[in-house]
Motif scaffolding. Sequence first.
Motif, PDB file in Angstrom:
ATOM      1  N   ILE A 242     -70.072 -26.141  54.689  1.00 37.69           N
ATOM      2  CA  ILE A 242     -69.163 -25.108  55.195  1.00 37.69           C
ATOM      3  C   ILE A 242     -68.103 -24.780  54.147  1.00 37.69           C
ATOM      4  O   ILE A 242     -67.803 -23.606  53.882  1.00 37.69           O
ATOM      5  N   ARG A 243     -67.537 -25.816  53.530  1.00 41.06           N
ATOM      6  CA  ARG A 243     -66.487 -25.610  52.522  1.00 41.06           C
ATOM      7  C   ARG A 243     -67.010 -24.810  51.334  1.00 41.06           C
ATOM      8  O   ARG A 243     -66.377 -23.848  50.882  1.00 41.06           O
ATOM      9  N   ARG A 244     -68.173 -25.197  50.848  1.00 41.46           N
ATOM     10  CA  ARG A 244     -68.714 -24.505  49.672  1.00 41.46           C
ATOM     11  C   ARG A 244     -69.160 -23.089  50.008  1.00 41.46           C
ATOM     12  O   ARG A 244     -69.070 -22.190  49.167  1.00 41.46           O
ATOM     13  N   SER A 245     -69.641 -22.887  51.217  1.00 39.13           N
ATOM     14  CA  SER A 245     -70.025 -21.531  51.626  1.00 39.13           C
ATOM     15  C   SER A 245     -68.807 -20.612  51.644  1.00 39.13           C
ATOM     16  O   SER A 245     -68.893 -19.432  51.287  1.00 39.13           O
ATOM     17  N   LYS A 246     -67.670 -21.166  52.044  1.00 34.67           N
ATOM     18  CA  LYS A 246     -66.436 -20.375  52.024  1.00 34.67           C
ATOM     19  C   LYS A 246     -66.036 -20.035  50.596  1.00 34.67           C
ATOM     20  O   LYS A 246     -65.599 -18.913  50.310  1.00 34.67           O
ATOM     21  N   LYS A 249     -68.141 -17.367  49.439  1.00 37.22           N
ATOM     22  CA  LYS A 249     -67.947 -16.150  50.236  1.00 37.22           C
ATOM     23  C   LYS A 249     -69.283 -15.575  50.711  1.00 37.22           C
ATOM     24  O   LYS A 249     -69.572 -14.386  50.551  1.00 37.22           O
ATOM     25  N   GLY A 251     -70.394 -16.357  53.983  1.00 36.62           N
ATOM     26  CA  GLY A 251     -70.397 -16.356  55.438  1.00 36.62           C
ATOM     27  C   GLY A 251     -71.032 -17.607  56.042  1.00 36.62           C
ATOM     28  O   GLY A 251     -71.191 -18.632  55.378  1.00 36.62           O
ATOM     29  N   TRP A 252     -71.422 -17.481  57.311  1.00 38.02           N
ATOM     30  CA  TRP A 252     -71.930 -18.620  58.073  1.00 38.02           C
ATOM     31  C   TRP A 252     -73.454 -18.661  58.172  1.00 38.02           C
ATOM     32  O   TRP A 252     -74.018 -19.656  58.624  1.00 38.02           O
ATOM     33  N   THR A 255     -75.168 -21.643  56.502  1.00 38.58           N
ATOM     34  CA  THR A 255     -74.869 -22.915  57.163  1.00 38.58           C
ATOM     35  C   THR A 255     -75.692 -23.049  58.438  1.00 38.58           C
ATOM     36  O   THR A 255     -76.235 -24.121  58.736  1.00 38.58           O
TER      37      THR A 255
END
Length: 270
Positions: A242-246, A249, A251-252, A255
């Motif tokens: 989740i952190r690295r996806s943020k 940039k 999104g979800w 994940t």
Amino acid sequence: MKTLKNHLILFDEECPMCRMYTNAFVSTGLLDEDGRAAYQELPTQACPMVDRQRAANEIALVNQETGEVTYGIDSLFKIFALIMPFFGPLFRFKPFVWLMSKVYAFIAYNRRVIVPPAKGESYQFQPTFKLHYRIVYLIFTWLVTAYVLSAYTGLMYGLLPAGHPYREYFVCGGQILFQGLVITFVNRDKIWEYLGNMMTISFAGALLLLPAMLLSAWFSLSPYFYLAWFMAVAGLMLLEHIRRSKLLKIGWTLTITWVLYRIAVLFIII
């Protein structure tokens, strides 16, 4: 301890690993107190002989008396020779230097997916992307992760059915292909960046399983203990994804599919 006088090492400000080990060089006295600087923040006129793009790829060490600049593994060997002078001949042995330069490049060209910048990439000069090093990184992390998982699943006997010796290799490899397909639709420009980050998470998860495997060599513990350890590691991996996806940039979606793939595999195995 000897100090490499009048030398300046230029590190990547956006690379946490680079900041850490160059700071260690200074704090241990291998370099002068002012012997490190971020290449992004160094005025061009300060070191005109430095190739800025090459310094972004390979750490540069500048001799401020002669103007000589070394890059990459040559820079590190020059510093290591201070604390290990008996290895000096080895550090000059061309086949060894060539081999270690490849190891260095393997890490350097993947450093942004090993430990990503906390604030994104904001400077003009960025490390050059080299596809073959990223592919090698994906293969390396895939094989190591699958090997560890293959050994770990045996500790959860009775809770998971025994499978083919290469089951975990297919599972880990399948996730690379599956997530690679998903990221193609979500953000094609970040395929290799995302896959590198994803496999770093998998690799880190595999490393976190090693302490439990070490315990199994000394103690006879319940399979439920190893299951609980595995679930705790999986939870940490999810948080890191989740952190690295943020940071990326993206999104979800990635994940969600990352979790769904693992759930689907679990149902197939059971």
